[in-house]
Design a protein around this motif. Structure first.
Motif, PDB file in Angstrom:
ATOM      1  N   THR A  84      40.370  33.713  27.171  1.00 52.73           N
ATOM      2  CA  THR A  84      39.609  34.024  28.336  1.00 52.73           C
ATOM      3  C   THR A  84      38.899  32.580  28.600  1.00 52.73           C
ATOM      4  N   ARG A 168      36.180  32.475  43.912  1.00 55.07           N
ATOM      5  CA  ARG A 168      35.250  32.950  42.807  1.00 55.07           C
ATOM      6  C   ARG A 168      34.436  31.749  42.280  1.00 55.07           C
ATOM      7  N   SER A 183      42.441  39.101  37.190  1.00 51.69           N
ATOM      8  CA  SER A 183      42.848  37.771  37.448  1.00 51.69           C
ATOM      9  C   SER A 183      43.768  37.504  36.092  1.00 51.69           C
ATOM     10  N   ILE A 184      43.283  37.806  34.985  1.00 48.27           N
ATOM     11  CA  ILE A 184      44.361  37.371  33.658  1.00 48.27           C
ATOM     12  C   ILE A 184      45.518  38.221  33.412  1.00 48.27           C
ATOM     13  N   LYS A 187      48.455  37.656  36.107  1.00 49.10           N
ATOM     14  CA  LYS A 187      49.175  36.558  35.849  1.00 49.10           C
ATOM     15  C   LYS A 187      50.104  36.843  34.561  1.00 49.10           C
TER      16      LYS A 187
HETATM   17  N1  URA Z   1      40.409  33.328  33.186  1.00 48.56           N
HETATM   18  C1  URA Z   1      41.058  33.505  34.118  1.00 48.56           C
HETATM   19  O1  URA Z   1      42.423  33.313  34.361  1.00 48.56           O
HETATM   20  N2  URA Z   1      40.612  34.211  35.267  1.00 48.56           N
HETATM   21  C2  URA Z   1      39.334  34.495  34.823  1.00 48.56           C
HETATM   22  O2  URA Z   1      38.770  35.423  35.874  1.00 48.56           O
HETATM   23  C3  URA Z   1      38.787  34.114  34.195  1.00 48.56           C
HETATM   24  C4  URA Z   1      39.350  33.624  32.911  1.00 48.56           C
END
Ligand code: URA
Length: 436
Positions: A84, A168, A183-184, A187
């Motif tokens: 993260t 953001r 978000s994470i 992907k």
């Molecule tokens: N990493 C990400 O890809 N998105 C986030 O929001 C935070 C950390």
């Protein structure tokens, strides 16, 4: 449907329907909703939150906003690993080769650094010749032939996240559970792996400052991953101080090689072996995590991990001789020592302050389009709990601009607190989620 009505609804704490979330994600990605309205929406989400159902919808609409990668031409169970975000976190450079040396196909897409956190792609680009922009078929061939490839994320994967994350970042809306999760996971779920391992960082150098927040984030991401049919696990790991001693691109590559040569710092070695062991387990090549960790440790000890790293670098056009001749990596023209101003024990080593100081040496970027100085960064000579005497070197800063180094040195000094008593020892791996 109307954008303003949706913003007001969320501002007032009302749960959104999946179609409303879809409308916002699709409208913003297509350019029909302007930045100022999306900013207001994100701030409403930041303050009012989203429940699990809303977060699942947000993740799904972001996932399908672009391509969903097909990695079925790669044999075996592909495991993706994601951190993260932290300071000095070069684990991918160690974990990838260790897991690959044990038979896990590692087909990974990574990002660049932003703000105080580093990114794997910048680190890899400090290796002379290394190519991170690789065509999909070449990427797949390399994984089939060498067991590992790491490339930059293409704009076609979850483009909604690319746009929303950039917004953001400049509207103070990064640190929200649902926004980070979507978000994470959008992907990761689009990137084509069969299983996902998440390293959720917790502490002053992470988005999640407390174990409780990190656990909530880890649990939510693990549940969303598993519900989507991908076996998902998470590790909560400490980011109160930087991981290892090196912060900055080529400095971190050099430290990752030290780890693979069996002489790296204990913390990053421990975390890398644990994460590689979990990847081996997720890939079905070990019956349990402990067996996976044993296999990863054996790959480290035998040098098979280091050999895999050399093959990986060579496959992507880089010079594998960097493992024997570190001077082949970018070298900074200047260095500057930061010294202890009193005797005592290091009671604080603020990871975020070190991350920012490293960024200001030139190692990081403030805006996405900034160039990074691949040789710049910081090497920590002292870590939490170490005893120091006045005048001892706390850290050394490297870079090509002495004015930047002087300012960064002041910031780095402020990251250290020295007290009379040694602090309690911190646990590096706080918890694993998903192995119940
Ligand atoms: N990493 C990400 O890809 N998105 C986030 O929001 C935070 C950390």
């Amino acid at each position: 449907m109307n954008t303003v009505d949706i913003i007001i609804k969320k501002r007032n704490g009302v749960k959104l329907a999946p179609e409303e979330i879809k409308y916002m994600v699709e409208g913003y990605t297509a350019g029909n909703i302007p930045d100022y309205q999306m900013s207001a929406f994100l701030m409403a989400v930041y303050f009012s939150g989203m429940d699990r159902e809303e977060t699942v919808s947000l993740t799904e609409y972001m996932r399908v906003s672009g391509d969903v990668v097909d990695l079925s031409r790669i044999k075996g169970i592909k495991v993706d690993k994601h951190s993260t975000g932290g300071v000095g976190d070069k684990t991918t450079l160690v974990v990838g080769p260790l897991a690959a040396a044990c038979g896990v196909p590692v087909a990974k897409m990574s990002g660049r650094g932003l703000g105080f956190t580093g990114g794997t792609i910048d680190k890899l680009e400090s290796i002379p010749g290394f190519q991170t922009a690789v065509e999909e078929c070449e990427f797949i061939n390399q994984v089939n032939e060498r067991g590992i490839a790491v490339i930059g994320q293409t704009g076609h994967i979850a483009p909604a996240d690319k746009k929303i994350y950039a917004l953001r970042d400049v509207t103070g809306t990064v640190e929200n559970l649902s926004l980070i999760t979507s978000s994470i996971m959008s992907k990761k779920l689009a990137a084509g792996s069969d299983a996902i391992l998440l390293d959720v960082k917790c502490g002053s150098g992470a988005f999640m400052k407390t174990v409780e927040e990190a656990e909530k984030l880890g649990r939510l991401m693990v549940d969303i991953g598993n519900d989507s049919g991908k076996k998902t696990m998470a590790v909560i790991s400490d980011m109160e101080q930087p991981l290892g001693r090196a912060v900055g691109n080529s400095l971190e590559v050099s430290e990752a090689i030290d780890v693979l040569q069996g002489r790296g710092p204990a913390d990053i070695t421990e975390l890398s072996v644990q994460l590689a062991g979990m990847m081996i387990y997720l890939s079905g090549l070990a019956g349990n995590i402990a067996e996976g960790v044993e296999k990863a440790a054996a790959a480290l000890q035998s040098g098979r991990g280091l050999e895999k790293f050399r093959s990986f670098v060579e496959g992507q056009g880089g010079d594998p001789e960097i493992t024997r001749s570190r001077e082949l990596l970018p070298q900074a023209a200047h260095s500057m020592e930061v010294k202890a101003e009193r005797d005592g024990f290091i009671t604080t080593l603020d990871a975020m302050k070190i991350g920012l100081a490293s960024q200001h040496t030139g190692a990081g970027r403030q805006r996405k389009e900034d160039q990074v100085d691949l040789s710049a960064g910081i090497v920590l000579h002292q870590k939490l709990g170490d005893s120091v005497s006045r005048g001892d070197v706390l850290c050394v800063l490297y870079g090509n601009d002495q004015t930047k180094l002087r300012l960064a040195a002041e910031e780095a000094l402020a990251a250290f607190e020295i007290g009379d008593n040694a602090p309690e020892k911190r646990k590096l791996i706080i918890k694993t989620i998903g192995d119940e």
